[in-house]
Design a protein around this motif. Structure first.
Motif, PDB file in Angstrom:
ATOM      1  N   ALA A  93       0.830  -1.205   0.000  1.00 23.14           N
ATOM      2  CA  ALA A  93       0.000   0.000   0.000  1.00 23.14           C
ATOM      3  C   ALA A  93       0.866   1.257   0.000  1.00 23.14           C
ATOM      4  O   ALA A  93       0.545   2.258  -0.660  1.00 23.14           O
ATOM      5  CB  ALA A  93      -0.935  -0.013   1.209  1.00 23.14           C
ATOM      6  N   TYR A  94       1.989   1.231   0.734  1.00 20.38           N
ATOM      7  CA  TYR A  94       2.899   2.384   0.777  1.00 20.38           C
ATOM      8  C   TYR A  94       3.564   2.592  -0.583  1.00 20.38           C
ATOM      9  O   TYR A  94       3.696   3.724  -1.056  1.00 20.38           O
ATOM     10  CB  TYR A  94       3.960   2.155   1.852  1.00 20.38           C
ATOM     11  CG  TYR A  94       4.796   3.379   2.152  1.00 20.38           C
ATOM     12  CD1 TYR A  94       4.428   4.261   3.181  1.00 20.38           C
ATOM     13  CD2 TYR A  94       5.941   3.662   1.411  1.00 20.38           C
ATOM     14  CE1 TYR A  94       5.178   5.400   3.442  1.00 20.38           C
ATOM     15  CE2 TYR A  94       6.700   4.812   1.673  1.00 20.38           C
ATOM     16  CZ  TYR A  94       6.315   5.677   2.692  1.00 20.38           C
ATOM     17  OH  TYR A  94       7.059   6.798   2.928  1.00 20.38           O
ATOM     18  N   ALA A  95       3.939   1.469  -1.247  1.00 26.15           N
ATOM     19  CA  ALA A  95       4.670   1.578  -2.517  1.00 26.15           C
ATOM     20  C   ALA A  95       3.765   1.960  -3.685  1.00 26.15           C
ATOM     21  O   ALA A  95       4.172   2.721  -4.565  1.00 26.15           O
ATOM     22  CB  ALA A  95       5.370   0.255  -2.814  1.00 26.15           C
ATOM     23  N   THR A  96       2.552   1.454  -3.684  1.00 24.00           N
ATOM     24  CA  THR A  96       1.677   1.667  -4.851  1.00 24.00           C
ATOM     25  C   THR A  96       0.474   2.547  -4.550  1.00 24.00           C
ATOM     26  O   THR A  96      -0.260   2.923  -5.463  1.00 24.00           O
ATOM     27  CB  THR A  96       1.160   0.324  -5.379  1.00 24.00           C
ATOM     28  OG1 THR A  96       0.341  -0.304  -4.377  1.00 24.00           O
ATOM     29  CG2 THR A  96       2.306  -0.608  -5.731  1.00 24.00           C
ATOM     30  N   GLY A  97       0.239   2.843  -3.281  1.00 23.37           N
ATOM     31  CA  GLY A  97      -0.905   3.652  -2.909  1.00 23.37           C
ATOM     32  C   GLY A  97      -2.143   2.859  -2.559  1.00 23.37           C
ATOM     33  O   GLY A  97      -3.059   3.375  -1.913  1.00 23.37           O
ATOM     34  N   ARG A  98      -2.180   1.584  -2.960  1.00 22.55           N
ATOM     35  CA  ARG A  98      -3.381   0.793  -2.699  1.00 22.55           C
ATOM     36  C   ARG A  98      -3.039  -0.690  -2.757  1.00 22.55           C
ATOM     37  O   ARG A  98      -2.250  -1.122  -3.592  1.00 22.55           O
ATOM     38  CB  ARG A  98      -4.457   1.110  -3.743  1.00 22.55           C
ATOM     39  CG  ARG A  98      -5.780   0.408  -3.519  1.00 22.55           C
ATOM     40  CD  ARG A  98      -6.765   0.844  -4.608  1.00 22.55           C
ATOM     41  NE  ARG A  98      -8.104   0.335  -4.385  1.00 22.55           N
ATOM     42  CZ  ARG A  98      -8.510  -0.884  -4.726  1.00 22.55           C
ATOM     43  NH1 ARG A  98      -7.686  -1.712  -5.341  1.00 22.55           N
ATOM     44  NH2 ARG A  98      -9.757  -1.262  -4.473  1.00 22.55           N
ATOM     45  N   PHE A  99      -3.670  -1.492  -1.901  1.00 21.34           N
ATOM     46  CA  PHE A  99      -3.478  -2.938  -1.935  1.00 21.34           C
ATOM     47  C   PHE A  99      -4.821  -3.616  -1.635  1.00 21.34           C
ATOM     48  O   PHE A  99      -5.541  -3.194  -0.732  1.00 21.34           O
ATOM     49  CB  PHE A  99      -2.449  -3.381  -0.891  1.00 21.34           C
ATOM     50  CG  PHE A  99      -2.213  -4.870  -0.881  1.00 21.34           C
ATOM     51  CD1 PHE A  99      -1.375  -5.464  -1.810  1.00 21.34           C
ATOM     52  CD2 PHE A  99      -2.851  -5.686   0.047  1.00 21.34           C
ATOM     53  CE1 PHE A  99      -1.172  -6.839  -1.810  1.00 21.34           C
ATOM     54  CE2 PHE A  99      -2.661  -7.060   0.041  1.00 21.34           C
ATOM     55  CZ  PHE A  99      -1.816  -7.624  -0.896  1.00 21.34           C
ATOM     56  N   GLU A 100      -5.156  -4.646  -2.422  1.00 22.46           N
ATOM     57  CA  GLU A 100      -6.419  -5.367  -2.229  1.00 22.46           C
ATOM     58  C   GLU A 100      -6.132  -6.861  -2.139  1.00 22.46           C
ATOM     59  O   GLU A 100      -5.279  -7.395  -2.866  1.00 22.46           O
ATOM     60  CB  GLU A 100      -7.393  -5.100  -3.375  1.00 22.46           C
ATOM     61  CG  GLU A 100      -8.752  -5.778  -3.177  1.00 22.46           C
ATOM     62  CD  GLU A 100      -9.796  -5.360  -4.206  1.00 22.46           C
ATOM     63  OE1 GLU A 100     -10.935  -5.876  -4.130  1.00 22.46           O
ATOM     64  OE2 GLU A 100      -9.464  -4.513  -5.068  1.00 22.46           O
ATOM     65  N   ASP A 101      -6.884  -7.556  -1.274  1.00 23.40           N
ATOM     66  CA  ASP A 101      -6.622  -8.970  -1.031  1.00 23.40           C
ATOM     67  C   ASP A 101      -7.912  -9.618  -0.521  1.00 23.40           C
ATOM     68  O   ASP A 101      -8.830  -8.929  -0.052  1.00 23.40           O
ATOM     69  CB  ASP A 101      -5.509  -9.106   0.015  1.00 23.40           C
ATOM     70  CG  ASP A 101      -5.158 -10.554   0.314  1.00 23.40           C
ATOM     71  OD1 ASP A 101      -5.243 -11.382  -0.615  1.00 23.40           O
ATOM     72  OD2 ASP A 101      -4.820 -10.867   1.471  1.00 23.40           O
ATOM     73  N   GLU A 102      -7.973 -10.944  -0.641  1.00 28.74           N
ATOM     74  CA  GLU A 102      -9.039 -11.722  -0.013  1.00 28.74           C
ATOM     75  C   GLU A 102      -8.408 -12.858   0.764  1.00 28.74           C
ATOM     76  O   GLU A 102      -7.409 -13.447   0.319  1.00 28.74           O
ATOM     77  CB  GLU A 102     -10.019 -12.286  -1.050  1.00 28.74           C
ATOM     78  CG  GLU A 102     -10.976 -11.263  -1.613  1.00 28.74           C
ATOM     79  CD  GLU A 102     -12.154 -11.886  -2.364  1.00 28.74           C
ATOM     80  OE1 GLU A 102     -12.290 -13.130  -2.311  1.00 28.74           O
ATOM     81  OE2 GLU A 102     -12.913 -11.138  -2.982  1.00 28.74           O
ATOM     82  N   GLY A 103      -8.995 -13.186   1.917  1.00 30.00           N
ATOM     83  CA  GLY A 103      -8.461 -14.289   2.701  1.00 30.00           C
ATOM     84  C   GLY A 103      -9.180 -14.420   4.025  1.00 30.00           C
ATOM     85  O   GLY A 103     -10.111 -13.668   4.337  1.00 30.00           O
ATOM     86  N   TRP A 104      -8.756 -15.402   4.813  1.00 30.76           N
ATOM     87  CA  TRP A 104      -9.369 -15.632   6.119  1.00 30.76           C
ATOM     88  C   TRP A 104      -8.861 -14.599   7.124  1.00 30.76           C
ATOM     89  O   TRP A 104      -7.669 -14.289   7.184  1.00 30.76           O
ATOM     90  CB  TRP A 104      -9.055 -17.035   6.615  1.00 30.76           C
ATOM     91  CG  TRP A 104      -9.691 -18.122   5.818  1.00 30.76           C
ATOM     92  CD1 TRP A 104      -9.075 -19.013   4.989  1.00 30.76           C
ATOM     93  CD2 TRP A 104     -11.086 -18.426   5.775  1.00 30.76           C
ATOM     94  NE1 TRP A 104      -9.992 -19.850   4.424  1.00 30.76           N
ATOM     95  CE2 TRP A 104     -11.245 -19.520   4.887  1.00 30.76           C
ATOM     96  CE3 TRP A 104     -12.210 -17.886   6.386  1.00 30.76           C
ATOM     97  CZ2 TRP A 104     -12.477 -20.072   4.602  1.00 30.76           C
ATOM     98  CZ3 TRP A 104     -13.442 -18.440   6.110  1.00 30.76           C
ATOM     99  CH2 TRP A 104     -13.583 -19.514   5.226  1.00 30.76           C
ATOM    100  N   THR A 120      -5.602   1.579   1.679  1.00 31.11           N
ATOM    101  CA  THR A 120      -5.253   2.746   0.864  1.00 31.11           C
ATOM    102  C   THR A 120      -4.345   3.669   1.659  1.00 31.11           C
ATOM    103  O   THR A 120      -4.600   3.950   2.848  1.00 31.11           O
ATOM    104  CB  THR A 120      -6.519   3.505   0.446  1.00 31.11           C
ATOM    105  OG1 THR A 120      -7.414   2.617  -0.196  1.00 31.11           O
ATOM    106  CG2 THR A 120      -6.187   4.651  -0.500  1.00 31.11           C
ATOM    107  N   ALA A 121      -3.271   4.123   1.028  1.00 30.02           N
ATOM    108  CA  ALA A 121      -2.374   5.069   1.692  1.00 30.02           C
ATOM    109  C   ALA A 121      -3.101   6.400   1.925  1.00 30.02           C
ATOM    110  O   ALA A 121      -3.734   6.935   1.008  1.00 30.02           O
ATOM    111  CB  ALA A 121      -1.127   5.290   0.854  1.00 30.02           C
ATOM    112  N   TYR A 132      -2.863   4.822   6.904  1.00 27.02           N
ATOM    113  CA  TYR A 132      -3.585   4.006   5.941  1.00 27.02           C
ATOM    114  C   TYR A 132      -5.072   3.969   6.318  1.00 27.02           C
ATOM    115  O   TYR A 132      -5.432   3.971   7.503  1.00 27.02           O
ATOM    116  CB  TYR A 132      -3.065   2.570   5.919  1.00 27.02           C
ATOM    117  CG  TYR A 132      -1.577   2.467   5.678  1.00 27.02           C
ATOM    118  CD1 TYR A 132      -1.063   2.446   4.387  1.00 27.02           C
ATOM    119  CD2 TYR A 132      -0.694   2.402   6.762  1.00 27.02           C
ATOM    120  CE1 TYR A 132       0.310   2.364   4.186  1.00 27.02           C
ATOM    121  CE2 TYR A 132       0.661   2.308   6.563  1.00 27.02           C
ATOM    122  CZ  TYR A 132       1.157   2.298   5.262  1.00 27.02           C
ATOM    123  OH  TYR A 132       2.503   2.206   5.050  1.00 27.02           O
ATOM    124  N   ALA A 133      -5.912   3.931   5.302  1.00 28.13           N
ATOM    125  CA  ALA A 133      -7.343   3.659   5.495  1.00 28.13           C
ATOM    126  C   ALA A 133      -7.591   2.204   5.121  1.00 28.13           C
ATOM    127  O   ALA A 133      -7.175   1.751   4.052  1.00 28.13           O
ATOM    128  CB  ALA A 133      -8.191   4.586   4.631  1.00 28.13           C
TER     129      ALA A 133
END
Length: 649
Positions: A93-104, A120-121, A132-133
């Motif tokens: 998220a810090y490097a790209t501005g946003r990260f999305e994932d699915e998991g337990w 989201t950064a 981060y949000a």
């Protein structure tokens, strides 16, 4: 309690929507806090929680005072924490501005839920990342439905792939093969790598291809939804089998054609039994014909013998009588031989001595045997054979018998001094042997029945040359026992006839081997399956298992409750009972006790069917009196072994 302010102010777009009063920070925070379907909270740069909304309390189970200041790894499984996944998410998220994932993810009470997570950064007005949000949705119910659908599709795929009695496969909209099951491999002889992507017309005879039958079937399926027919189909080795074929058009939810489902069943044995049943219905007609035909050659024999007894020398007319005796005795011998062979075929007791045979030798021996008959009519036989030897696997005596019979027929119904041609052609998957004459020909009506037992095209027009009507039926039966077919063609009366024998080539590995064809009565065929009752409250499980058993040829009844199962068994005494142990009304053990107390089991084998497969579970079911223990999902090989065991018992 006082909640810390988020590390970032709401976006300008949220506060300064066009033509609307600016939203204050307090209003924005109140809006976010009121959302209950999503967990929305802020993290500092180290991943510690700085805010907490109602959705976060509902989904994760923590109150704000319990979780604010804690690290976000609190929500991750031990395995995820061990491999550093929370820190990885923040870095992305810090490097790209946003990260999305699915998991337990883990709730406060330790239970797991399937989450969609977006991090989201958060930046200040200078564009610097200050935290981060984090946005989390609970997708457990959705995932469960998707998993249920996936398992259902997987069960159905395994069911289809395991069926060996039916060729079940998919075609794309153009008719090309897209899937291939075990039954297709067994019936048609192709491995998936050999046939996937090929057009399904590969399985059709040349005459069906010439009539555009494959395309007609697809168009009919599109127009009517499905099409069903029967006919000859071609295996990989070139041999033919009689097939029942169902093609169903498959559409998506928008009614766009996605392809076709094709189910093919080898009905060769059923067709043979049907032919035998038709033959048996004509036995009375046959006996009358037999009595008449056997007397015809005996009359000239007696006359000739009478003349010879009156002469002491051997003058020319006595020699002529001797020739009559010879010819009529030969004719009688042929009738009796055909009669005996047809009797062996109809009772399934004919033996074939299979070997690798050169077709040129078959043709030469056949012509040699018919020479006396042909010479008497001043006819001649010309041949057109391949330059190189061509081999088939068959009984040479029976193959000669086929060609000899066709040559005799051609000679009998052709004019004197005419020419009969024997031509051998090589196709890609089969050899064609043609006997062509320029004689009386066959009507269109006659072409449809000329191979049927005791049927003769010119019986009433030419009674002097009629026989038993066995020869062509005998030819067809012997050819089909070799995996081939025989057909007749004619332009009509006085247009000549062409009889074509199609035989598969011999493979390089063919070796002589005995082959015995045994007849099976219709009653035996009908009694081949077992009577089975499936009792299972899981309807999908019960229905799919019953479908599999029915495809294997068994007679199956289903019950979804224990008491319902008892009622089914009272009216349908089975040979095998597949009984789920965890039933909603009375469990499988109670069902078994009731079956015994009411003496409903008879000789049936009762098999426990359950999701518990520990040794203790198996011991308990055995002690309760179950004959076997199947663990769900039922292993197909174990099921087949069980069916074989019941059949043997």
């Amino acid at each position: 309690m006082n909640r810390p302010e988020p590390a970032v102010s709401p976006p300008d777009a949220a506060r300064t929507a066009p033509n609307a009063p600016a939203m204050s920070d307090a209003q924005y925070h109140a809006l976010v806090d009121a959302i209950e379907d999503c967990a929305i909270f802020m993290l500092d740069l180290n991943g510690r929680i700085t805010s907490w909304n109602k959705g976060a309390r509902r989904i994760k189970g923590y109150e704000a005072h319990e979780i604010i200041g804690q690290h976000l790894s609190r929500f991750y499984t031990a395995e995820s924490v061990a491999r550093g996944w929370p820190e990885y998410e923040l870095k992305q998220a810090y490097a790209t501005g946003r990260f999305e994932d699915e998991g337990w993810r883990v709730r406060k009470d330790g239970t797991l839920f399937w989450a969609n997570v977006v991090i989201t950064a958060a930046r200040n007005r200078k564009g610097e990342i200050i935290g981060y949000a984090k946005y989390t949705r609970d997708l457990t119910a959705k995932r469960a439905e998707e998993e249920k659908l996936r398992l259902s599709e997987e069960r159905f795929r395994l069911l289809v792939e395991s069926v060996s009695d039916y060729a079940i496969f998919m075609l794309d909209p153009g008719g090309h093969i897209a899937s291939w099951n075990t039954g297709a491999m067994r019936i048609k002889g192709y491995q998936p790598s050999e046939i996937l992507g090929k057009h399904f017309s590969t399985f059709y005879c040349p005459e069906d291809l010439a009539a555009n039958i494959p395309e007609i079937e697809l168009q009919t399926a599109i127009r009517a939804g499905r099409v069903e027919n029967e006919g000859w189909r071609v295996r990989k080795d070139g041999s033919l089998f009689w097939a029942n074929v169902v093609i169903t058009a498959v559409y998506d939810e928008h009614r766009v054609l996605r392809g076709f489902a094709k189910v093919t069943r080898d009905m060769s044995e059923r067709k043979r039994l049907e032919q035998l049943e038709v033959s048996s219905r004509r036995i009375s007609e046959f006996l009358a014909t037999l009595a008449h035909e056997l007397r015809n050659p005996l009359a000239p024999v007696r006359n000739a013998i009478g003349v010879m007894q009156m002469e002491t020398d051997m003058p020319p007319h006595v020699a002529a009588c001797r020739d009559i005796i010879d010819r009529q005795t030969s004719h009688l011998g042929r009738l009796v031989d055909d009669l005996l062979d047809m009797g062996r075929i109809t009772t399934g007791k004919i033996d074939l001595r299979m070997a690798r045979v050169d077709v040129s030798d078959i043709v030469a021996r056949s012509i040699e045997l018919v020479h006396p008959f042909i010479d008497e009519r001043a006819q001649r036989v010309v041949t057109k054979l391949p330059n190189e030897p061509v081999h088939v696997t068959g009984d040479s005596t029976r193959l000669v018998q086929i060609v000899q019979n066709l040559l005799n027929n051609a000679s009998k119904f052709s004019p004197r001094a005419s020419t009969i041609r024997v031509e051998v052609e090589c196709e890609a998957s089969a050899l064609l042997l043609k006997v062509i004459d320029t004689g009386r020909g066959i009507s269109q009506k006659g072409l449809t029945s000329i191979f049927d037992l005791f049927v003769q095209e010119d019986h009433y027009l030419n009674p002097g040359e009629a026989g038993l009507g066995i020869g062509l039926t005998l030819c067809r039966s012997i050819v089909e026992m070799h995996g081939g077919s025989v057909s007749a063609a004619s332009g009509g009366p006085n247009q000549g006839s062409t009889f074509t024998v199609r035989l598969p080539y011999a493979s390089d590995t063919d070796a002589p081997r005995p082959h015995r064809v045994l007849a099976q009565s219709a009653a035996q065929a009908a009694d081949a399956g077992l009577r089975i009752v499936v009792i299972d409250d899981n309807r999908d499980s019960a229905d799919s298992l019953a479908m599999l058993l029915q495809m294997k040829g068994h007679d199956v009844r289903i019950a979804y409750h224990g008491k319902e199962g008892l009622d089914v068994i009272r009216h349908f005494p089975p040979e095998l009972i597949l009984l789920d142990l965890a039933l909603p009304d009375i469990d499988g053990y109670a069902v078994l006790r009731t079956l015994r107390s009411q003496r409903l089991i008879g000789r049936a084998m009762v098999v426990a069917m359950t999701g518990f497969g520990q040794e203790s579970d198996k011991e308990r079911s055995a002690q309760a009196g179950f004959d076997a223990h199947l663990v769900k999902p039922v292993d197909f090989e174990a099921l087949d072994r069980l069916l074989e065991r019941v059949t043997g018992a």
